[in-house]
Design a protein around this motif. Sequence first.
Motif, mmCIF file in Angstrom:
data_model
loop_
_atom_site.group_PDB
_atom_site.id
_atom_site.type_symbol
_atom_site.label_atom_id
_atom_site.label_comp_id
_atom_site.label_asym_id
_atom_site.label_seq_id
_atom_site.Cartn_x
_atom_site.Cartn_y
_atom_site.Cartn_z
ATOM 1 N N UNK A 99 20.229 58.161 0.394
ATOM 2 C CA UNK A 99 21.018 57.025 -0.083
ATOM 3 C C UNK A 99 21.862 55.538 0.506
ATOM 4 N N UNK A 100 21.342 55.875 1.543
ATOM 5 C CA UNK A 100 21.802 54.443 2.459
ATOM 6 C C UNK A 100 20.658 53.036 2.319
ATOM 7 N N UNK A 101 19.138 53.888 1.674
ATOM 8 C CA UNK A 101 18.571 52.459 1.565
ATOM 9 C C UNK A 101 18.501 52.798 0.136
ATOM 10 N N UNK A 102 18.635 52.924 -1.425
ATOM 11 C CA UNK A 102 19.136 53.091 -2.522
ATOM 12 C C UNK A 102 20.311 52.377 -2.431
ATOM 13 N N UNK A 125 11.841 39.578 4.815
ATOM 14 C CA UNK A 125 10.740 40.340 6.000
ATOM 15 C C UNK A 125 12.051 40.720 6.938
ATOM 16 N N UNK A 126 11.737 40.242 7.635
ATOM 17 C CA UNK A 126 12.539 40.206 9.063
ATOM 18 C C UNK A 126 14.194 40.915 9.403
ATOM 19 N N UNK A 127 14.562 40.757 7.985
ATOM 20 C CA UNK A 127 16.135 41.243 7.930
ATOM 21 C C UNK A 127 16.391 42.265 7.466
ATOM 22 N N UNK A 128 15.270 42.384 6.760
ATOM 23 C CA UNK A 128 15.170 43.518 5.811
ATOM 24 C C UNK A 128 14.519 44.618 6.871
ATOM 25 N N UNK A 129 13.822 44.354 7.961
ATOM 26 C CA UNK A 129 13.300 45.684 8.734
ATOM 27 C C UNK A 129 14.903 45.971 9.946
ATOM 28 N N UNK A 130 15.362 44.743 10.265
ATOM 29 C CA UNK A 130 16.358 44.864 11.363
ATOM 30 C C UNK A 130 17.376 45.799 10.159
ATOM 31 N N UNK A 131 17.612 45.543 9.150
ATOM 32 C CA UNK A 131 19.075 46.526 8.336
ATOM 33 C C UNK A 131 17.869 47.590 7.947
ATOM 34 N N UNK A 132 16.860 47.784 7.872
ATOM 35 C CA UNK A 132 16.044 49.054 7.533
ATOM 36 C C UNK A 132 16.682 49.769 9.324
ATOM 37 N N UNK A 133 16.661 49.713 10.069
ATOM 38 C CA UNK A 133 16.701 50.015 11.737
ATOM 39 C C UNK A 133 18.093 50.254 11.916
ATOM 40 N N UNK A 135 20.363 51.302 9.236
ATOM 41 C CA UNK A 135 19.966 52.165 8.345
ATOM 42 C C UNK A 135 19.558 53.513 8.820
ATOM 43 N N UNK A 136 18.346 53.691 9.333
ATOM 44 C CA UNK A 136 18.343 54.976 9.860
ATOM 45 C C UNK A 136 19.033 54.954 11.307
ATOM 46 N N UNK A 137 19.331 54.502 11.886
ATOM 47 C CA UNK A 137 20.740 54.407 13.116
ATOM 48 C C UNK A 137 21.469 55.037 13.045
ATOM 49 N N UNK A 138 22.107 54.217 11.501
ATOM 50 C CA UNK A 138 23.461 55.219 11.703
ATOM 51 C C UNK A 138 23.650 56.569 10.554
ATOM 52 N N UNK A 139 22.620 56.755 9.627
ATOM 53 C CA UNK A 139 22.203 58.279 9.352
ATOM 54 C C UNK A 139 22.349 59.437 10.532
#
Length: 318
Positions: A99-102, A125-133, A135-139
């Motif tokens: 849900x987060x990545x979608x 790409x750097x900001x996308x990686x930071x946002x992904x991290x 999302x993983x932490x929040x989930x």
Amino acid sequence: MMNETVCPPVSRFLLPVYILVFIIGLVANGWGLKSLRHNWNKLGNVNVFVFNLGLTDILYLLTIPFLVVYYSMGSKWIFGEAFCKITRFCFNVNLYGSIGFLTCISVYRYLAIVHPMRAMGRITVTRSVIISVIVWLLVSVQSLPDMFFTKASRNKTGKCYDTTDNAHVEDYLKYTLGWTLTGFCIPLLITLGCYGHVIVVLCSTNTIDKVLKQRSLKLMFILILLFSVCYIPYHVFRNLDLWTRVLTKQGICYKWYNGVYIARQISRVLVCLNSALNPLVYLHAHENIRAQFRRLIQQAPGQIRAATTSILLQDVVS
């Protein structure tokens, strides 16, 4: 008024669904991640989120064989409570990570179409990686409290609960209501807002590339399909089923509880399908991946014929 209706036993019809999802999901996600790697430089920064979406699916798919054993043994868990909690944790990380990545993909599409000049140079790409991290932490933070609830029954039934036992169902209902709000409702509103605005822009503007417009509309349809089929029924009936369990514990039971229970089981089947449906996002991430998929489908019959001919020739020779 109290009703004498007895709640039905746990259904076993999840077994064939798990087997199907495992096979399709593993093949589709494996192929999707491989295609993503080959087209990494051509896909843009959204590929970071698509890659993480695939990782959440793989994480969950690796736990399915244990669930297959569980349901094939008549819902008897033999792997211990600790691993039961890990299995349910992986499911929750997959669900809310998806849900987060979608949602992230929806926001990036929105920025690329509605605010292309403002987003230019800022989506890296750097900001996308930071946002992904993040999302993983929040989930993980949202899913972690679930592991502190009782997951495996300590009697002869050997259950591995996807929620918790009746002794803690009141507290679990409070937890899952907050979880639903932060992990599902807010991302759903963000996604609907983004694509609602995207539809208005695409329908009212003629300057946007036709291919981009079609791909965006197809991706929007897939995301709406995932939310409507997999996520909305699951969250509605999970909370409703927990509420009926609380009422039943208080001695209040009505016939319609059975309907809620059945709908809850069906929603569990539907939410499992997200790991098999998520790879559809790969097909609309970039035209190159879709072209590779078409070539794979076209080559498949020829490969099957060649393999069949080879077997026949070997039989003739032998």
